[in-house]
Design a protein around this motif. Structure first.
Motif, PDB file in Angstrom:
ATOM      1  N   LEU A  95       0.826  -1.215   0.000  1.00 52.59           N
ATOM      2  CA  LEU A  95       0.000   0.000   0.000  1.00 52.59           C
ATOM      3  C   LEU A  95       0.857   1.261   0.000  1.00 52.59           C
ATOM      4  O   LEU A  95       0.554   2.217  -0.714  1.00 52.59           O
ATOM      5  CB  LEU A  95      -0.954   0.005   1.193  1.00 52.59           C
ATOM      6  CG  LEU A  95      -2.191  -0.859   1.047  1.00 52.59           C
ATOM      7  CD1 LEU A  95      -2.949  -0.956   2.366  1.00 52.59           C
ATOM      8  CD2 LEU A  95      -3.104  -0.320  -0.060  1.00 52.59           C
ATOM      9  N   GLN A  96       1.913   1.265   0.787  1.00 55.46           N
ATOM     10  CA  GLN A  96       2.786   2.444   0.821  1.00 55.46           C
ATOM     11  C   GLN A  96       3.376   2.724  -0.550  1.00 55.46           C
ATOM     12  O   GLN A  96       3.365   3.873  -1.018  1.00 55.46           O
ATOM     13  CB  GLN A  96       3.909   2.250   1.840  1.00 55.46           C
ATOM     14  CG  GLN A  96       3.446   2.366   3.269  1.00 55.46           C
ATOM     15  CD  GLN A  96       4.590   2.257   4.253  1.00 55.46           C
ATOM     16  OE1 GLN A  96       5.741   2.536   3.930  1.00 55.46           O
ATOM     17  NE2 GLN A  96       4.278   1.847   5.475  1.00 55.46           N
ATOM     18  N   GLU A  97       3.890   1.690  -1.201  1.00 55.78           N
ATOM     19  CA  GLU A  97       4.487   1.873  -2.524  1.00 55.78           C
ATOM     20  C   GLU A  97       3.445   2.332  -3.538  1.00 55.78           C
ATOM     21  O   GLU A  97       3.715   3.206  -4.362  1.00 55.78           O
ATOM     22  CB  GLU A  97       5.154   0.576  -2.983  1.00 55.78           C
ATOM     23  CG  GLU A  97       6.414   0.267  -2.203  1.00 55.78           C
ATOM     24  CD  GLU A  97       7.007  -1.097  -2.524  1.00 55.78           C
ATOM     25  OE1 GLU A  97       6.403  -1.879  -3.304  1.00 55.78           O
ATOM     26  OE2 GLU A  97       8.098  -1.394  -1.972  1.00 55.78           O
ATOM     27  N   PHE A  98       2.270   1.754  -3.472  1.00 52.47           N
ATOM     28  CA  PHE A  98       1.210   2.143  -4.405  1.00 52.47           C
ATOM     29  C   PHE A  98       0.805   3.598  -4.200  1.00 52.47           C
ATOM     30  O   PHE A  98       0.712   4.372  -5.158  1.00 52.47           O
ATOM     31  CB  PHE A  98      -0.013   1.219  -4.251  1.00 52.47           C
ATOM     32  CG  PHE A  98      -1.204   1.739  -4.996  1.00 52.47           C
ATOM     33  CD1 PHE A  98      -1.247   1.687  -6.381  1.00 52.47           C
ATOM     34  CD2 PHE A  98      -2.266   2.309  -4.314  1.00 52.47           C
ATOM     35  CE1 PHE A  98      -2.333   2.203  -7.079  1.00 52.47           C
ATOM     36  CE2 PHE A  98      -3.355   2.821  -5.002  1.00 52.47           C
ATOM     37  CZ  PHE A  98      -3.389   2.767  -6.387  1.00 52.47           C
ATOM     38  N   ILE A  99       0.553   3.986  -2.961  1.00 59.02           N
ATOM     39  CA  ILE A  99       0.132   5.364  -2.674  1.00 59.02           C
ATOM     40  C   ILE A  99       1.203   6.348  -3.145  1.00 59.02           C
ATOM     41  O   ILE A  99       0.896   7.353  -3.786  1.00 59.02           O
ATOM     42  CB  ILE A  99      -0.202   5.540  -1.176  1.00 59.02           C
ATOM     43  CG1 ILE A  99      -1.478   4.757  -0.835  1.00 59.02           C
ATOM     44  CG2 ILE A  99      -0.345   7.018  -0.818  1.00 59.02           C
ATOM     45  CD1 ILE A  99      -1.734   4.596   0.651  1.00 59.02           C
ATOM     46  N   LYS A 100       2.458   6.061  -2.847  1.00 62.41           N
ATOM     47  CA  LYS A 100       3.560   6.943  -3.266  1.00 62.41           C
ATOM     48  C   LYS A 100       3.654   7.030  -4.787  1.00 62.41           C
ATOM     49  O   LYS A 100       4.007   8.073  -5.328  1.00 62.41           O
ATOM     50  CB  LYS A 100       4.892   6.464  -2.690  1.00 62.41           C
ATOM     51  CG  LYS A 100       5.096   6.838  -1.248  1.00 62.41           C
ATOM     52  CD  LYS A 100       5.359   8.305  -1.118  1.00 62.41           C
ATOM     53  CE  LYS A 100       5.891   8.625   0.249  1.00 62.41           C
ATOM     54  NZ  LYS A 100       6.095  10.056   0.436  1.00 62.41           N
ATOM     55  N   SER A 101       3.327   5.947  -5.490  1.00 64.52           N
ATOM     56  CA  SER A 101       3.378   5.979  -6.953  1.00 64.52           C
ATOM     57  C   SER A 101       2.256   6.844  -7.528  1.00 64.52           C
ATOM     58  O   SER A 101       2.407   7.405  -8.610  1.00 64.52           O
ATOM     59  CB  SER A 101       3.311   4.557  -7.534  1.00 64.52           C
ATOM     60  OG  SER A 101       2.005   4.031  -7.452  1.00 64.52           O
ATOM     61  N   CYS A 102       1.158   6.946  -6.809  1.00 62.58           N
ATOM     62  CA  CYS A 102       0.020   7.751  -7.268  1.00 62.58           C
ATOM     63  C   CYS A 102       0.090   9.194  -6.796  1.00 62.58           C
ATOM     64  O   CYS A 102      -0.374  10.100  -7.482  1.00 62.58           O
ATOM     65  CB  CYS A 102      -1.291   7.160  -6.740  1.00 62.58           C
ATOM     66  SG  CYS A 102      -1.730   5.590  -7.443  1.00 62.58           S
ATOM     67  N   ASP A 103       0.636   9.390  -5.620  1.00 59.18           N
ATOM     68  CA  ASP A 103       0.658  10.709  -4.988  1.00 59.18           C
ATOM     69  C   ASP A 103       2.072  10.957  -4.469  1.00 59.18           C
ATOM     70  O   ASP A 103       2.432  10.539  -3.371  1.00 59.18           O
ATOM     71  CB  ASP A 103      -0.362  10.749  -3.849  1.00 59.18           C
ATOM     72  CG  ASP A 103      -0.432  12.085  -3.144  1.00 59.18           C
ATOM     73  OD1 ASP A 103       0.395  12.981  -3.429  1.00 59.18           O
ATOM     74  OD2 ASP A 103      -1.318  12.245  -2.280  1.00 59.18           O
ATOM     75  N   LYS A 104       2.862  11.622  -5.290  1.00 63.38           N
ATOM     76  CA  LYS A 104       4.287  11.858  -4.961  1.00 63.38           C
ATOM     77  C   LYS A 104       4.464  12.697  -3.695  1.00 63.38           C
ATOM     78  O   LYS A 104       5.497  12.634  -3.050  1.00 63.38           O
ATOM     79  CB  LYS A 104       5.000  12.550  -6.125  1.00 63.38           C
ATOM     80  CG  LYS A 104       4.878  11.838  -7.445  1.00 63.38           C
ATOM     81  CD  LYS A 104       5.597  10.526  -7.446  1.00 63.38           C
ATOM     82  CE  LYS A 104       5.569   9.920  -8.842  1.00 63.38           C
ATOM     83  NZ  LYS A 104       5.263   8.533  -8.870  1.00 63.38           N
ATOM     84  N   GLU A 105       3.444  13.463  -3.329  1.00 63.78           N
ATOM     85  CA  GLU A 105       3.514  14.331  -2.151  1.00 63.78           C
ATOM     86  C   GLU A 105       2.939  13.657  -0.895  1.00 63.78           C
ATOM     87  O   GLU A 105       2.853  14.283   0.160  1.00 63.78           O
ATOM     88  CB  GLU A 105       2.744  15.626  -2.414  1.00 63.78           C
ATOM     89  CG  GLU A 105       3.198  16.386  -3.649  1.00 63.78           C
ATOM     90  CD  GLU A 105       4.620  16.886  -3.523  1.00 63.78           C
ATOM     91  OE1 GLU A 105       4.967  17.415  -2.452  1.00 63.78           O
ATOM     92  OE2 GLU A 105       5.388  16.723  -4.498  1.00 63.78           O
ATOM     93  N   ALA A 106       2.557  12.412  -1.021  1.00 62.03           N
ATOM     94  CA  ALA A 106       1.889  11.708   0.086  1.00 62.03           C
ATOM     95  C   ALA A 106       2.763  11.656   1.334  1.00 62.03           C
ATOM     96  O   ALA A 106       3.960  11.412   1.270  1.00 62.03           O
ATOM     97  CB  ALA A 106       1.524  10.286  -0.342  1.00 62.03           C
ATOM     98  N   VAL A 107       2.107  11.894   2.460  1.00 57.91           N
ATOM     99  CA  VAL A 107       2.707  11.648   3.777  1.00 57.91           C
ATOM    100  C   VAL A 107       1.947  10.451   4.321  1.00 57.91           C
ATOM    101  O   VAL A 107       0.731  10.508   4.496  1.00 57.91           O
ATOM    102  CB  VAL A 107       2.548  12.870   4.706  1.00 57.91           C
ATOM    103  CG1 VAL A 107       3.053  12.548   6.097  1.00 57.91           C
ATOM    104  CG2 VAL A 107       3.241  14.080   4.113  1.00 57.91           C
ATOM    105  N   ILE A 108       2.676   9.376   4.552  1.00 58.43           N
ATOM    106  CA  ILE A 108       2.023   8.130   4.959  1.00 58.43           C
ATOM    107  C   ILE A 108       2.392   7.797   6.394  1.00 58.43           C
ATOM    108  O   ILE A 108       3.571   7.740   6.751  1.00 58.43           O
ATOM    109  CB  ILE A 108       2.426   6.966   4.030  1.00 58.43           C
ATOM    110  CG1 ILE A 108       2.019   7.288   2.594  1.00 58.43           C
ATOM    111  CG2 ILE A 108       1.795   5.665   4.502  1.00 58.43           C
ATOM    112  CD1 ILE A 108       2.526   6.300   1.564  1.00 58.43           C
ATOM    113  N   VAL A 109       1.361   7.588   7.207  1.00 62.19           N
ATOM    114  CA  VAL A 109       1.547   7.158   8.587  1.00 62.19           C
ATOM    115  C   VAL A 109       1.032   5.734   8.669  1.00 62.19           C
ATOM    116  O   VAL A 109      -0.067   5.432   8.216  1.00 62.19           O
ATOM    117  CB  VAL A 109       0.783   8.065   9.581  1.00 62.19           C
ATOM    118  CG1 VAL A 109       0.928   7.559  10.998  1.00 62.19           C
ATOM    119  CG2 VAL A 109       1.273   9.499   9.459  1.00 62.19           C
TER     120      VAL A 109
END
Length: 149
Positions: free
Chosen positions: A26-40
């Motif tokens: 999920l982290q890799e996917f979210i980062k691939s879609c949203d380069k500005e994502a802050v993931i907790v």
């Protein structure tokens, strides 16, 4: 955008943990879609929850996770089977007005049904939906007039 990854850790196991591989996916996917994502992620907060023994320690980590879910913009919850902790995170975030995307085959489970913005039976269905959602969203365009202001 701030994301919180919620998901099953122990589930109904008496000891040990359910595989946590979905978190990295999920982290890799979210980062691939949203380069500005802050993931907790829960495991960023406490990477060995199975080692916590004292009730005060467990309560502190649990409540901290719930607070982080509430502070996020989007909660992505992975719930392949019942998870009471994830249920609390989902419910709390939804009540705080946050977007909650739940990946789960348990669409008839009341918590999942009532407190998810949208439910996806599989990880692939979520990924397809979310990548399409972000690719169809156009960022606001700044006009020449606004640039000169």
């Amino acid at each position: 955008m701030r994301y919180f990854i919620a998901g099953i850790i122990q589930g109904t196991l008496h000891t040990g943990l359910v595989s946590q591989d979905y978190r990295k996916e999920l982290q890799e996917f979210i980062k691939s879609c949203d380069k500005e994502a802050v993931i907790v992620d829960t495991f960023d907060i406490c990477d060995h929850p199975e080692l916590l023994e004292k009730d005060d320690e467990i309560r502190h980590v649990f409540e901290y996770n719930v607070q982080k879910a509430v502070e996020s913009d989007i909660v992505v919850a992975f719930v392949p089977s019942a998870s009471m902790g994830t249920a609390v995170e989902i419910c709390s975030a939804w009540k705080a007005g946050k977007t909650v995307y739940t990946i789960s085959p348990l669409k008839e489970n009341w918590t999942i049904r009532l407190y998810s913005t949208q439910v996806f039976p599989t990880m692939e269905e979520f990924k397809t939906f979310y990548s399409n959602l972000l690719s169809s969203s156009q960022p606001p365009q700044i006009t020449e007039t606004e640039k000169s202001s």
